[in-house]
Write a protein that holds these residues in place. Structure first.
Motif, PDB file in Angstrom:
ATOM      1  N   GLY A 113     -28.145  34.558   8.158  1.00 29.43           N
ATOM      2  CA  GLY A 113     -27.885  33.452   9.084  1.00 29.43           C
ATOM      3  C   GLY A 113     -26.389  33.245   9.244  1.00 29.43           C
ATOM      4  O   GLY A 113     -25.568  34.049   8.754  1.00 29.43           O
ATOM      5  N   GLY A 114     -25.999  32.166   9.926  1.00 32.92           N
ATOM      6  CA  GLY A 114     -24.570  31.890  10.120  1.00 32.92           C
ATOM      7  C   GLY A 114     -23.897  33.050  10.837  1.00 32.92           C
ATOM      8  O   GLY A 114     -24.472  33.623  11.780  1.00 32.92           O
ATOM      9  N   ILE A 115     -22.690  33.426  10.372  1.00 32.92           N
ATOM     10  CA  ILE A 115     -21.941  34.504  11.049  1.00 32.92           C
ATOM     11  C   ILE A 115     -21.524  35.566  10.036  1.00 32.92           C
ATOM     12  O   ILE A 115     -20.417  35.521   9.475  1.00 32.92           O
ATOM     13  N   PRO A 116     -22.418  36.540   9.736  1.00 40.90           N
ATOM     14  CA  PRO A 116     -22.016  37.662   8.871  1.00 40.90           C
ATOM     15  C   PRO A 116     -20.855  38.453   9.494  1.00 40.90           C
ATOM     16  O   PRO A 116     -20.820  38.683  10.697  1.00 40.90           O
ATOM     17  N   VAL A 117     -19.887  38.815   8.636  1.00 43.02           N
ATOM     18  CA  VAL A 117     -18.757  39.658   9.087  1.00 43.02           C
ATOM     19  C   VAL A 117     -19.112  41.104   8.748  1.00 43.02           C
ATOM     20  O   VAL A 117     -19.210  41.464   7.565  1.00 43.02           O
ATOM     21  N   CYS A 118     -19.388  41.890   9.780  1.00 41.37           N
ATOM     22  CA  CYS A 118     -19.757  43.306   9.584  1.00 41.37           C
ATOM     23  C   CYS A 118     -18.496  44.134   9.832  1.00 41.37           C
ATOM     24  O   CYS A 118     -17.896  44.048  10.902  1.00 41.37           O
ATOM     25  N   TRP A 119     -18.080  44.945   8.833  1.00 47.28           N
ATOM     26  CA  TRP A 119     -16.825  45.707   8.958  1.00 47.28           C
ATOM     27  C   TRP A 119     -16.714  46.643   7.763  1.00 47.28           C
ATOM     28  O   TRP A 119     -17.152  46.258   6.651  1.00 47.28           O
TER      29      TRP A 119
END
Ligand code: TA6
Length: 274
Positions: free
Chosen positions: A60-66
């Motif tokens: 949920g929320g805003i996962p930072v994918c990097w």
């Protein structure tokens, strides 16, 4: 701005200024909630079964994918990169009447020592809208390709009444093994949806009936991902409730095709939520 430890032992940063309130987990550099005060409506969705003890990425929320999007080429590596499941640290906080700015970075922006190749920083500008700037800097003497996404889970009252506006052109359908399709209009969600819109428009919104649920701005992206796991996939996910998919819709500012970064260059991936 103040910090507390959650009941699962995680450091949570809370922002409450005259224009909005926000919660951020330092595990994952992960925005959990954003609520503008003009309407007091929570823009983000969090799974009631999200694991919040640092043992897996938060649902949920805003996962930072990097520094990659989706599955890794090397099967031993986690999906969506390796910064959403590690601790982050705050670099600076600036709090003025109109907005709060927070800059933070992951404890390590590389896979293994000796592989330091990119620096990463997330900057949050919290005011009437929430701006996320994900800043990648190439410190190496050679150029490098990277990807990623701001994998935002937006809250909807009822997915059956939600409609996406603003997307157009072709998308790659990951449910139909990346066949190329055309964006539908009206854009409704009625089954598992996992689409990479390669026409990288600069704005989209989710509406529900007369209500504008959320408006989303994009910059520095090469695609926009739309995802809803729907019922069957949700039932297979330990951190999704059975009907959780009815209350959420992911619309992600993404780099799925890859961006080349020359030595010393930096790149900003931006999502603006209002
Ligand atoms: O953004 C869509 C997607 O790539 C889907 O294919 C699905 O895997 C989703 O991300 C969630 O991934 P996660 O690793 O957070 O369960």
């Amino acid at each position: 701005v103040f910090q507390r430890i959650s009941d699962q032992g995680m450091p949570i940063v809370s922002v409450d200024n005259p224009l909005a309130s926000l919660e951020l987990s330092l595990f994952g550099g992960h925005v959990l909630s954003f609520m503008p005060k003009k309407d007091n409506r929570q823009r983000l969705w969090m799974s009631p079964k999200a694991v919040m003890d640092g043992s897996k990425p938060i649902r949920g929320g805003i996962p930072v994918c990097w520094p990659w999007f989706g599955a890794a080429s090397d099967g031993n590596l986690p999906a969506h990169g390796f910064v959403r499941d590690q601790m982050w640290q705050i670099l600076r906080v600036d709090d003025d009447q109109e907005q709060t700015r927070i800059q933070l970075q992951p404890e390590r922006a590389y896979l293994n020592p000796g592989q330091e190749h990119l620096d990463l920083m997330l900057e949050l500008l919290i005011g009437e809208q929430l701006t996320l700037n994900l800043i990648t800097q190439n410190r190496q003497a050679h150029s490098i390709r990277f990807g990623g996404a701001l994998h935002s889970y937006f809250r909807v009252q009822n997915i059956d009444h939600a409609e996406i506006q603003g997307l157009s052109g072709a998308y790659l359908d990951k449910v139909q093994d990346t066949s190329a399709e055309q964006t539908p209009s009206p854009y409704l969600i009625s089954s598992e949806t996992d689409r990479i819109h390669v026409n990288a428009v600069s704005q989209a919104s989710i509406i529900e009936g007369e209500q504008q649920a959320v408006t989303i701005g994009f910059k520095g992206h090469d695609s926009i991902v739309v995802w809803n796991p729907w019922q069957e996939k949700s039932a297979q996910m330990a951190d999704m409730t059975t009907d959780g998919y009815r209350k959420m819709l992911c619309i992600e500012a993404a780099i799925t095709q890859g961006i080349e970064l020359a030595p010393g260059q930096s790149h900003i991936l931006t999502q603006i939520i209002s």
